[in-house]
Design a protein around this motif. Sequence first.
Motif, PDB file in Angstrom:
ATOM      1  N   LEU A  18       1.063  -1.055   0.173  1.00 43.50           N
ATOM      2  CA  LEU A  18      -0.114  -0.230   0.220  1.00 43.50           C
ATOM      3  C   LEU A  18       0.961   1.254   0.593  1.00 43.50           C
ATOM      4  O   LEU A  18       0.264   2.029   0.077  1.00 43.50           O
ATOM      5  N   ASP A  19       2.122   0.801   0.118  1.00 42.78           N
ATOM      6  CA  ASP A  19       2.965   2.206   0.318  1.00 42.78           C
ATOM      7  C   ASP A  19       3.452   2.710  -0.895  1.00 42.78           C
ATOM      8  O   ASP A  19       3.853   3.643  -1.379  1.00 42.78           O
ATOM      9  N   ALA A  20       3.217   2.071  -1.942  1.00 49.82           N
ATOM     10  CA  ALA A  20       3.853   1.824  -3.395  1.00 49.82           C
ATOM     11  C   ALA A  20       2.991   2.454  -4.536  1.00 49.82           C
ATOM     12  O   ALA A  20       3.030   2.873  -5.853  1.00 49.82           O
ATOM     13  N   LEU A  21       1.975   4.055  -4.047  1.00 57.69           N
ATOM     14  CA  LEU A  21       1.115   3.685  -4.768  1.00 57.69           C
ATOM     15  C   LEU A  21       2.037   4.905  -5.613  1.00 57.69           C
ATOM     16  O   LEU A  21       1.375   5.038  -7.255  1.00 57.69           O
ATOM     17  N   ASP A  22       3.280   5.366  -6.175  1.00 58.88           N
ATOM     18  CA  ASP A  22       3.359   6.000  -6.785  1.00 58.88           C
ATOM     19  C   ASP A  22       4.001   4.856  -8.117  1.00 58.88           C
ATOM     20  O   ASP A  22       3.353   5.928  -9.033  1.00 58.88           O
ATOM     21  N   HIS A  23       4.056   4.110  -7.626  1.00 57.04           N
ATOM     22  CA  HIS A  23       5.019   2.994  -8.903  1.00 57.04           C
ATOM     23  C   HIS A  23       3.481   2.131  -9.320  1.00 57.04           C
ATOM     24  O   HIS A  23       3.611   2.180 -10.370  1.00 57.04           O
ATOM     25  N   PHE A  26       2.243   4.997 -11.625  1.00 50.17           N
ATOM     26  CA  PHE A  26       2.837   5.037 -12.378  1.00 50.17           C
ATOM     27  C   PHE A  26       2.247   3.831 -13.628  1.00 50.17           C
ATOM     28  O   PHE A  26       2.499   4.215 -14.566  1.00 50.17           O
ATOM     29  N   VAL A  27       2.630   2.531 -12.995  1.00 46.00           N
ATOM     30  CA  VAL A  27       1.863   1.589 -14.150  1.00 46.00           C
ATOM     31  C   VAL A  27       0.572   1.746 -14.519  1.00 46.00           C
ATOM     32  O   VAL A  27       0.242   1.383 -16.025  1.00 46.00           O
ATOM     33  N   LEU A  28      -0.520   2.022 -14.162  1.00 39.40           N
ATOM     34  CA  LEU A  28      -1.334   2.721 -14.542  1.00 39.40           C
ATOM     35  C   LEU A  28      -2.223   3.338 -15.678  1.00 39.40           C
ATOM     36  O   LEU A  28      -2.231   3.185 -16.571  1.00 39.40           O
ATOM     37  N   VAL A  29      -0.997   4.723 -15.667  1.00 39.80           N
ATOM     38  CA  VAL A  29      -0.991   5.902 -16.265  1.00 39.80           C
ATOM     39  C   VAL A  29      -0.155   5.134 -17.937  1.00 39.80           C
ATOM     40  O   VAL A  29      -0.869   5.880 -18.851  1.00 39.80           O
ATOM     41  N   VAL A  30       1.051   4.097 -17.321  1.00 37.10           N
ATOM     42  CA  VAL A  30       1.424   4.011 -18.507  1.00 37.10           C
ATOM     43  C   VAL A  30       0.787   2.807 -19.137  1.00 37.10           C
ATOM     44  O   VAL A  30       0.920   2.818 -20.667  1.00 37.10           O
ATOM     45  N   ILE A  31       0.009   2.035 -18.807  1.00 35.47           N
ATOM     46  CA  ILE A  31      -0.447   1.405 -19.593  1.00 35.47           C
ATOM     47  C   ILE A  31      -2.534   1.601 -20.155  1.00 35.47           C
ATOM     48  O   ILE A  31      -2.819   0.535 -20.755  1.00 35.47           O
ATOM     49  N   ALA A  32      -2.517   2.406 -19.369  1.00 37.89           N
ATOM     50  CA  ALA A  32      -3.653   3.554 -20.127  1.00 37.89           C
ATOM     51  C   ALA A  32      -4.486   3.292 -20.963  1.00 37.89           C
ATOM     52  O   ALA A  32      -5.342   3.165 -21.145  1.00 37.89           O
ATOM     53  N   ALA A  33      -3.495   3.389 -22.094  1.00 36.71           N
ATOM     54  CA  ALA A  33      -3.692   3.772 -23.581  1.00 36.71           C
ATOM     55  C   ALA A  33      -3.731   2.449 -24.223  1.00 36.71           C
ATOM     56  O   ALA A  33      -4.336   2.231 -25.413  1.00 36.71           O
ATOM     57  N   TYR A  34      -3.669   0.686 -23.635  1.00 37.87           N
ATOM     58  CA  TYR A  34      -3.168  -0.271 -24.890  1.00 37.87           C
ATOM     59  C   TYR A  34      -4.971  -1.089 -24.041  1.00 37.87           C
ATOM     60  O   TYR A  34      -5.248  -0.864 -22.869  1.00 37.87           O
ATOM     61  N   THR A  35      -4.929  -2.137 -24.634  1.00 31.62           N
ATOM     62  CA  THR A  35      -5.339  -3.416 -24.257  1.00 31.62           C
ATOM     63  C   THR A  35      -5.015  -4.275 -24.211  1.00 31.62           C
ATOM     64  O   THR A  35      -3.836  -4.398 -23.833  1.00 31.62           O
ATOM     65  N   ILE A  36      -6.576  -5.143 -23.395  1.00 30.87           N
ATOM     66  CA  ILE A  36      -5.574  -7.097 -23.187  1.00 30.87           C
ATOM     67  C   ILE A  36      -4.626  -7.595 -24.829  1.00 30.87           C
ATOM     68  O   ILE A  36      -3.749  -8.214 -24.925  1.00 30.87           O
ATOM     69  N   GLU A  73      12.734  12.243  -4.435  1.00 26.47           N
ATOM     70  CA  GLU A  73      11.031  12.016  -4.149  1.00 26.47           C
ATOM     71  C   GLU A  73      10.197  12.820  -4.831  1.00 26.47           C
ATOM     72  O   GLU A  73       9.181  12.788  -5.161  1.00 26.47           O
ATOM     73  N   PHE A  74      11.057  14.150  -5.275  1.00 26.07           N
ATOM     74  CA  PHE A  74      10.451  15.628  -5.842  1.00 26.07           C
ATOM     75  C   PHE A  74      10.047  14.480  -7.779  1.00 26.07           C
ATOM     76  O   PHE A  74       9.062  14.783  -8.422  1.00 26.07           O
ATOM     77  N   LEU A  75      10.646  13.983  -8.213  1.00 21.45           N
ATOM     78  CA  LEU A  75      11.121  14.094  -9.967  1.00 21.45           C
ATOM     79  C   LEU A  75      10.630  12.757  -9.895  1.00 21.45           C
ATOM     80  O   LEU A  75       9.269  12.434 -11.012  1.00 21.45           O
ATOM     81  N   ILE A  76      10.196  11.570  -9.378  1.00 21.33           N
ATOM     82  CA  ILE A  76       9.179  10.465  -8.910  1.00 21.33           C
ATOM     83  C   ILE A  76       8.131  10.766  -9.262  1.00 21.33           C
ATOM     84  O   ILE A  76       7.850  10.775 -10.964  1.00 21.33           O
ATOM     85  N   PRO A  77       6.909  11.819  -8.366  1.00 20.74           N
ATOM     86  CA  PRO A  77       5.734  12.012  -9.092  1.00 20.74           C
ATOM     87  C   PRO A  77       5.602  12.887  -9.981  1.00 20.74           C
ATOM     88  O   PRO A  77       4.842  13.026 -10.831  1.00 20.74           O
TER      89      PRO A  77
END
Length: 191
Positions: A18-23, A26-36, A73-77
């Motif tokens: 649950l501490d990995a929200l930023d990660h 990132f994964v969610l937004v990277v693959i948002a434009a793709y499908t299965i 910590e600034f650059l990651i988000p």
Amino acid sequence: MQDFIFYLKLGWEHIISLDALDHQLFVLVVIAAYTIKDWRKILILVTAFTIGHSITLALSIVNIIKLPSNWIEFLIPLTIVLTALGNIVMKNKKQTQNKTNYYLVLFFGLIHGLGFANTARVMIAKSQSIAVPLLGFNIGLELGQIVIVILILVLLFILLNLFKINKKDWILFVSSGVFALALKMTLERIP
């Protein structure tokens, strides 16, 4: 073998916890434009991220690269903001064929790898080889990312096929939400 399993679990938790929200964002937004149907491209994207993550993690552990943690910590988000913004701007274009995504995700993986470097540097004893810890950690990270990708793709499949959600609306909704959350994180972490 125990060291490998320890670091494999650590890599898994680095993405699944649950501490990995930023990660996770990132994964969610990277693959948002793709499908299965794009699973191979997604796997390449996720692996490109892990490769970037691995490179800077290794270079940081052996003290070749060292950045102040407040900048990391600034650059990651900020990488999440830029990725989400890219999705919003490109929502009407066919992103699944955009090869720059691979290079961008690799570059952003380089930045994200620095985020775990301080912790890893403390955990890996100076006399210990970094090969086993890095291999275990990065395999755990990759497995965790693949699980998250599968969950997102199953959800997307249900939304697109059962609820007939428009793909462009999905991209805009997810990317806008992630953009807002990541922008808040970025502004809170300005060095």
